[in-house]
Design an enzyme around this catalytic site. Sequence first.
Site, mmCIF file in Angstrom:
data_model
loop_
_atom_site.group_PDB
_atom_site.id
_atom_site.type_symbol
_atom_site.label_atom_id
_atom_site.label_comp_id
_atom_site.label_asym_id
_atom_site.label_seq_id
_atom_site.Cartn_x
_atom_site.Cartn_y
_atom_site.Cartn_z
ATOM 1 N N ILE A 42 -29.388 3.259 8.472
ATOM 2 C CA ILE A 42 -29.561 4.007 7.391
ATOM 3 C C ILE A 42 -31.110 4.611 7.320
ATOM 4 C CG2 ILE A 42 -29.433 3.882 4.791
ATOM 5 C CD1 ILE A 42 -27.265 1.573 5.518
ATOM 6 N N CYS A 43 -31.128 5.949 6.973
ATOM 7 C CA CYS A 43 -32.545 6.258 6.844
ATOM 8 C C CYS A 43 -32.880 6.526 5.433
ATOM 9 C CB CYS A 43 -32.528 7.682 7.724
ATOM 10 S SG CYS A 43 -31.995 7.620 9.393
#
Length: 115
Positions: A97-98
């Site tokens: 997850i960015c």
Amino acid sequence: EIHLLLIITISIEKKAMQRIEKEFKDMTSKDSLYIIGRDWNELFKWNAMIKGPDGTPYADGIFSINIKFPINYTFSAPKFTFKTLIYHPNINFEGSICLDILKDKWTPPLMVEKV
């Protein structure tokens, strides 16, 4: 100096374990989007399933996520990795997850369930 460093490290790890345990209990004792599993020998690693939120293209979906907590949790963010393939602008091809709150914008009051 080494002895003092060891005591500080153990204290930080103990606090992290206490917080992780509290979050685990909170997330498994109420209606949550998460279904959490863990190995009792690996308190710093969770296997989670998350239900897709209603009203989104992900509704009715079930997504597998690994959550790994650092030894100095809550001062550092946990690492979330989707094991289920998912197309989303904030999730890279490896399932990470960015989000800035999982990097440099993480603060101790944040919790796994709020991410």
